[in-house]
Motif scaffolding. Structure first.
Motif, short mmCIF file in Angstrom:
data_model
loop_
_atom_site.label_atom_id
_atom_site.label_comp_id
_atom_site.label_asym_id
_atom_site.label_seq_id
_atom_site.Cartn_x
_atom_site.Cartn_y
_atom_site.Cartn_z
N CYS A 1 28.21 43.94 41.54
CA CYS A 1 29.68 44.00 41.47
C CYS A 1 30.20 42.68 40.91
CB CYS A 1 30.28 44.27 42.85
SG CYS A 1 32.08 44.30 42.84
N TYR A 2 30.79 42.76 39.72
CA TYR A 2 31.39 41.58 39.11
C TYR A 2 32.79 41.39 39.68
CZ TYR A 2 33.89 38.82 35.62
OH TYR A 2 34.68 37.89 35.01
N VAL A 3 33.02 40.20 40.22
CA VAL A 3 34.33 39.86 40.78
C VAL A 3 35.00 38.86 39.84
CG1 VAL A 3 35.60 39.09 42.80
CG2 VAL A 3 33.36 40.16 43.09
N PRO A 4 36.02 39.27 39.09
CA PRO A 4 36.70 38.34 38.19
C PRO A 4 37.25 37.14 38.94
CG PRO A 4 37.34 40.60 37.70
CD PRO A 4 36.56 40.63 38.99
N PRO A 5 37.25 35.97 38.31
CA PRO A 5 37.70 34.74 39.00
C PRO A 5 39.09 34.86 39.61
CG PRO A 5 36.63 34.20 36.93
CD PRO A 5 36.74 35.69 36.96
N ALA A 6 40.02 35.55 38.93
CA ALA A 6 41.38 35.63 39.44
C ALA A 6 41.48 36.41 40.74
CB ALA A 6 42.29 36.28 38.39
N LEU A 7 40.49 37.29 41.00
CA LEU A 7 40.52 38.11 42.20
C LEU A 7 39.87 37.44 43.40
CD1 LEU A 7 39.58 41.63 40.74
CD2 LEU A 7 41.86 40.74 41.23
N ARG A 8 39.02 36.48 43.18
CA ARG A 8 38.18 35.95 44.26
C ARG A 8 38.97 35.31 45.40
NH1 ARG A 8 33.85 33.24 40.06
NH2 ARG A 8 33.51 35.19 38.91
N VAL B 1 29.52 47.82 38.86
CA VAL B 1 30.93 48.05 39.12
C VAL B 1 31.68 46.73 38.92
CG1 VAL B 1 30.56 49.95 40.75
CG2 VAL B 1 30.66 47.60 41.59
N GLN B 2 32.99 46.85 38.70
CA GLN B 2 33.83 45.66 38.62
C GLN B 2 34.87 45.74 39.71
OE1 GLN B 2 34.92 43.88 34.88
NE2 GLN B 2 37.10 43.90 35.45
N ALA B 3 35.00 44.66 40.45
CA ALA B 3 35.95 44.63 41.56
C ALA B 3 37.38 44.76 41.06
CB ALA B 3 35.79 43.34 42.35
N THR B 4 38.20 45.41 41.86
CA THR B 4 39.63 45.53 41.56
C THR B 4 40.47 44.95 42.69
OG1 THR B 4 39.70 47.75 42.52
CG2 THR B 4 39.26 47.59 40.14
N ALA B 5 39.83 44.17 43.56
CA ALA B 5 40.52 43.54 44.69
C ALA B 5 39.74 42.30 45.07
CB ALA B 5 40.62 44.52 45.86
N GLY B 6 40.22 41.59 46.09
CA GLY B 6 39.55 40.39 46.54
C GLY B 6 38.20 40.68 47.17
N ILE B 7 37.47 39.61 47.46
CA ILE B 7 36.11 39.75 47.99
C ILE B 7 36.09 40.47 49.33
CG2 ILE B 7 34.15 38.43 48.88
CD1 ILE B 7 34.67 36.41 46.66
N ALA B 8 37.03 40.16 50.22
CA ALA B 8 37.03 40.78 51.54
C ALA B 8 37.21 42.28 51.44
CB ALA B 8 38.14 40.17 52.41
N GLN B 9 38.19 42.74 50.66
CA GLN B 9 38.40 44.18 50.53
C GLN B 9 37.26 44.84 49.78
OE1 GLN B 9 42.03 45.31 48.59
NE2 GLN B 9 41.83 47.46 49.11
N THR B 10 36.72 44.16 48.78
CA THR B 10 35.59 44.70 48.03
C THR B 10 34.39 44.95 48.96
OG1 THR B 10 36.27 43.62 45.97
CG2 THR B 10 33.94 44.23 46.17
N LEU B 11 34.09 43.98 49.83
CA LEU B 11 32.98 44.15 50.76
C LEU B 11 33.25 45.27 51.76
CD1 LEU B 11 31.69 40.57 51.61
CD2 LEU B 11 30.47 42.39 50.44
#
Length: 286
Positions: free
Chosen positions: A54-61, A105-115
């Motif tokens: 899962c790629y988490v874009p920097p702006a979402l982290r 997959v590519q994350a569409t939310a922050g790390i906490a919600q993604t997990l």
């Protein structure tokens, strides 16, 4: 009798090692590979499981765990053709790593919600500490750990090793520690040395009516012989003392704690200290 006992231990250890595991790797780049993806791939292959990167874009982290408005998300990332190309490249890379079942997959939310979302169908999350640079590290990872409901293996920058010969378990008798211990079973079964750092305190009132949990007996039932070491320290110094004890080990296994049940988003002092200062990989679970 001794040979029979050794055989039983070998069978139990083999059963633990062969437990299929679906691994989620949170990766900082949209290109294939990198330490977290490599570590996840090696574990998934060894455990006959699947790998999701899962790629988490920097702006979402740095975003909090609460859902973000779609209109805001659309400004923070753009998938499209780049996402399709990244997925194709990743599948080719995963095949080269010997992974039969891989997902991108590519994350569409922050790390906490993604997990929280992806953790529902994974057994382990793998990430690098460098995924979140600077001061937000502890708060972002802390919220993610407390809401993930799956164990998280946090590796050092550039560390993709999947072999942990010496493992230290921080044990205090609480449920979080038991969750972490159980989650670590496949890694513990492969270790050469397992030490249980026993700082257990008397059972809390609400747990006194329940059967007591004996961690060394539990591990022995899974073919893992752990050596116990007593651990007495001022609660305010637990985090620092734990990391001193962990020097020379390859992996630290601990429960992730919050300050109180009514303040679940706030990590306890020991957990915060370990997240901020650990110089070895850490497996945590709330």
């Amino acid at each position: 009798m001794k040979n029979d006992s050794a055989t039983r231990l070998q069978h139990r250890a083999a059963r633990t090692r062969c437990r299929a595991s679906d691994v989620l790797a949170l990766v900082p780049e949209s290109t294939p590979g990198g330490p977290a993806a490599e570590l996840g791939a090696r574990l998934a292959k060894r455990w006959q499981g699947t790998l999701t990167a899962c790629y988490v874009p920097p702006a979402l982290r740095p975003l909090p765990g609460a859902p973000v408005e779609p209109t805001v998300l659309s400004l923070l990332y753009d998938d499209g053709a780049d996402g399709a190309r990244a997925a194709c490249d990743f599948h080719a890379w995963a095949a080269g790593m010997g992974i039969d079942h891989a997902h991108w997959v590519q994350a569409t939310a922050g790390i906490a919600q993604t997990l929280r979302v992806l953790g529902a169908w994974h057994d382990l999350a793998v990430m690098e500490r460098t995924l979140i640079p600077g001061e937000p590290l502890v708060d972002v990872l802390g919220e993610a750990l407390l809401g993930a409901r799956i164990p998280c293996l946090i590796s050092l920058a550039g560390g993709a090793t999947d072999t942990y010969a010496r493992v230290l378990i921080g044990w205090d008798g609480r449920q979080e520690a038991a969750h972490a211990l159980r989650a670590a079973l496949p890694l513990l079964a492969e270790a050469r040395e397992v030490v249980l750092l026993d700082g257990a305190h008397p059972a809390e009132d609400e747990l006194k009516a329940w059967p007591s949990f004996a961690p060394r007996e539990y591990l022995f039932g899974h073919g893992i012989e752990a050596h116990a070491k007593r651990f007495h320290v001022d609660p305010k110094e637990t985090g620092a003392a734990l990391l001193r004890e962990a020097e020379g080990y390859d992996l630290l296994v601990i429960g992730a704690y919050s300050h109180s049940r009514t303040r679940e988003r706030l990590l306890g002092g020991a957990t915060r200290h370990v997240l901020a200062h650990a110089q070895l990989p850490v497996l945590m679970m709330h």
